[in-house]
Design an enzyme around this catalytic site. Structure first.
Site, PDB file in Angstrom:
ATOM      1  N   LYS A  56      41.873  12.726  -8.432  1.00  0.00           N
ATOM      2  CA  LYS A  56      41.479  13.320  -7.280  1.00  0.00           C
ATOM      3  C   LYS A  56      42.120  15.047  -7.597  1.00  0.00           C
ATOM      4  O   LYS A  56      43.195  15.082  -7.959  1.00  0.00           O
ATOM      5  CB  LYS A  56      42.160  12.770  -6.242  1.00  0.00           C
ATOM      6  N   GLU A  61      41.998  -0.245  10.003  1.00  0.00           N
ATOM      7  CA  GLU A  61      42.291  -0.178  11.576  1.00  0.00           C
ATOM      8  C   GLU A  61      42.342  -1.207  12.168  1.00  0.00           C
ATOM      9  O   GLU A  61      43.257  -1.727  13.046  1.00  0.00           O
ATOM     10  CB  GLU A  61      41.454   0.733  12.079  1.00  0.00           C
ATOM     11  N   ARG A  94      36.552   0.597  15.644  1.00  0.00           N
ATOM     12  CA  ARG A  94      36.174  -0.492  14.945  1.00  0.00           C
ATOM     13  C   ARG A  94      37.168  -1.725  15.246  1.00  0.00           C
ATOM     14  O   ARG A  94      37.325  -2.968  14.608  1.00  0.00           O
ATOM     15  CB  ARG A  94      36.216  -0.676  13.646  1.00  0.00           C
TER      16      ARG A  94
END
Ligand SMILES: Cc1ncc(C[n+]2csc(CCOP(=O)(O)OP(=O)(O)O)c2C)c(N)n1
Ligand SMILES: CC(=O)[C@@H](O)[C@H](O)COP(=O)(O)O
Ligand SMILES: [Mg+2]
Length: 586
Positions: A250, A328, A356
């Site tokens: 990254k 989540e 969600r």
């Protein structure tokens, strides 16, 4: 001797076909040019620099091996699709990245036939791939490949495994390109991350994917096109599902990003961004203080420790801080377990990402009357991350939860107070919500009415403005505007907006008109709740609700979008005067 500018290959790549004419040496030069472009452009506009620097060669190889849009390339979360956009003819739009009328920071169907998933919520791409593969099988279109690029972080989301289960079981020829850079924002957590580390360092083969019915190719150097292309071609020609495990870095190629310990420059702010104190820092500092006073208070994050403000708490209480990955739903049900174990969890999450986990709040926390506090950052209009990032749903969704208590602080002081009140509730879910915005100076109260603060007290009971959370400055501007038109205004900040405070209904019954203002969707928001409470009490005062129109909002800066929606002071003033029948409109 005049300096010779390096030749630009990027200028000559207007579509993926142009890539196929380039040599490997050209491709290396192109990758370097793309990196230079990304660093220069994204540093100016803001955006996801680290993730995109990490997929330069991978995206080049994907567009050389597969023939988009006949073959479908799906990007999980979509924040790493800038190179894809550059290679599909959108270089010219990068000056307007993440801005109104400019390029979205995520795939956007209106921009290109090469773009499919617009939702920037993680861990969904494999489900799309499952569905698309099934649709192609039914249409007998076996010539079309379905390719999903999934990050190691997105792989910590439960939906990814629901999809892998289905794809592996169906035997559909889905190509899963695992972009493994070992990071979400922070290093990716959990057993999957550990497993991938072992795979990356090849200390052990792994049945994880093969056990689910996938062929496994890798690990492949995700920065070497000469390695990537054969692996992708092999994957393309396999009859069944396959995981191509690509190892990337990254922030690759930009030393400042590669060395950026916090998050590898996952998301950089525009070069002109003001670094003011934020709501997030006010929350984080107060929670860290609470953590010193209460050892039962613990913190939970879904792979966003710093973005949601938990760094201070984590540094002080590392054993009481839990990063569950981009998960989540699990975060909330796990918090229910923490509460059953006698702790008081504070789940810090961006408002839109909590959508969600609604069932977990409803049936795992509220049904069991558990004291869990949810702190929703990025509530209301966020703006530049586009339609799937606006936190315009929480006040509508969460008021459905029996027993829940929702606070919308108007400033730092009321945030700190509400947080302390919330962690003292042990028999119901509590919620605080605040925007992605600089923190304005504290707004004084001139009295209390029930739990509510009076921000402006009218001389006579004329217009009552119910100011929800961070709309307070605009509501005070509205009051001044109405005052200039001869109306007398009282501005009340409920602080705790759900359940509706009886005092609001009483005040409404005493006034000639009631106005509610909220940074939430108009459907079933606080305005709706106040109206219902008024009707139940037989209060017939005219009520005018002002909120975000119930539709997906375009990419724009937060302030500009609020103004365009008429939710700033001048816009509210004009609308309310019109609603009240004033003909002396400007
Ligand atoms: C449901 C959901 N939760 C959280 C986020 C915030 N988020 C965006 S990207 C990201 C990390 C993604 O990591 P990974 O999939 O490994 O991609 P990388 O950035 O490493 O390329 C997170 C947590 C989100 N977009 N969606
Ligand atoms: C891709 C994603 O969901 C996050 O990285 C998002 O961009 C958060 O942005 P801010 O933290 O800048 O609001
Ligand atoms: Mg990653």
């Amino acid at each position: 001797m005049t300096a010779v500018a390096p030749r630009s290959l990027l200028n000559h790549v207007t579509c993926p076909d142009d890539l196929r004419a380039l040599s490997l040496r050209d491709l290396e030069d192109l990758a370097a040019e793309i990196r230079r472009f990304l660093v220069a452009s994204v540093s100016r506009t803001g955006g996801h620099l680290g993730p995109n620097l990490g997929v330069v060669e991978l995206t080049i190889a994907l567009h050389r091996v597969f023939e988009s849009p006949v073959d479908t390339l799906l990007w999980d979360t979509g924040h790493q699709a800038y190179v894809h956009k550059l290679l599909t003819g959108r270089r010219a739009g990068f000056g307007g990245l993440r801005q109104s009328g400019g390029l979205s920071g995520y795939p956007c169907q209106a921009e290109s036939v090469h773009d499919v998933i617009e939702n920037s919520h993680a861990s969904t791409a494999l489900s799309y791939a499952d569905g698309l593969a099934k649709a192609r099988a039914l249409a007998k279109e076996s010539y079309r490949s379905v390719v999903a690029v999934v990050g190691d972080g997105a792989l910590t989301g439960g939906m990814s495994w629901e999809a892998l289960n289905n794809i592996g079981g169906s035997g559909q020829p889905v190509i899963v390109v695992l972009n493994d850079n070992g990071r979400s924002y922070d290093p990716t957590v959990g057993g999957i991350a550990d497993h991938l580390t072992r795979l990356r360092t090849a200390t052990s083969a792994s049945p994880l994917f093969t056990a689910l019915g996938f062929a496994y190719l890798g690990p492949v150097d995700g920065h070497d096109v000469a390695q990537l292309e054969p692996a992708l071609r092999q994957a393309r020609n396999l009859p069944g599902p396959v995981v191509v495990h690509c190892v990337t870095t990254k922030g690759m190629g930009f030393p400042a990003a590669e060395a950026h310990e916090a998050d590898r420059m996952h998301a950089v702010s525009p070069s002109d961004a003001r670094y003011a104190p934020t709501w997030t820092s006010a929350f984080g500092d107060e929670l860290a203080a609470i953590g010193l006073e209460r050892d039962d208070v613990v913190a939970v994050t879904a792979a966003m420790l710093r973005p949601v403000g938990l760094e201070a708490f984590w540094r002080a209480h590392p054993d009481r801080t839990f990063d569950v990955g981009i998960a989540e739903q699990h975060a909330v049900a796990s918090a229910a377990g923490l509460a059953l174990g006698g702790l008081h969890p504070v789940v810090a999450v961006y408002a839109a990402f909590l959508n969600r986990a609604f069932d977990q709040i409803l049936m795992d926390v509220a049904l069991h009357r558990l004291g869990v506090t949810f702190v929703l950052d990025r509530a209301g209009i966020t703006g530049d991350d586009g339609p799937s990032h606006n936190g315009m749903w929480d006040l509508s969704l969460l008021q459905l939860v029996p027993g829940i208590r929702i606070a919308a602080p108007r400033d730092g002081a009321s945030l700190r107070t509400a947080l302390r009140e919330a962690v003292n509730v042990s028999d119901a879910p509590t919620v605080l919500r605040f925007p992605k915005a600089p923190l304005e100076p504290d707004i004084p109260s001139f009295g209390r009415a029930g739990l509510a603060d009076l921000l402006r007290i009218g001389r006579r009971a004329d217009v009552l403005v119910v100011s929800v959370g961070a709309t307070a400055p605009a509501c005070l501007e509205l009051a001044a505007g109405l005052g200039a038109a001869g109306r007398d205004v009282t501005v009340v900040d409920p602080r705790w907006v759900i359940p509706v405070d009886d005092v609001l209904v009483e005040l409404a019954g005493e006034h000639a008109a009631v106005v509610t203002v909220e940074d939430n969707g108009a459907q079933s928001g606080i305005g709706g709740a106040v109206g219902q409470a008024m009707r139940r009490a037989g209060v017939a005062t005219p009520l005018y609700e002002f909120a975000i129109p119930q539709r997906f909002q375009p990419v724009a800066k937060r302030a500009a979008l609020l103004s365009a929606l008429g939710l700033d002071g001048p816009g509210l003033t004009e609308s309310v005067l019109r609603s009240l029948g004033h003909d002396e409109l400007r």
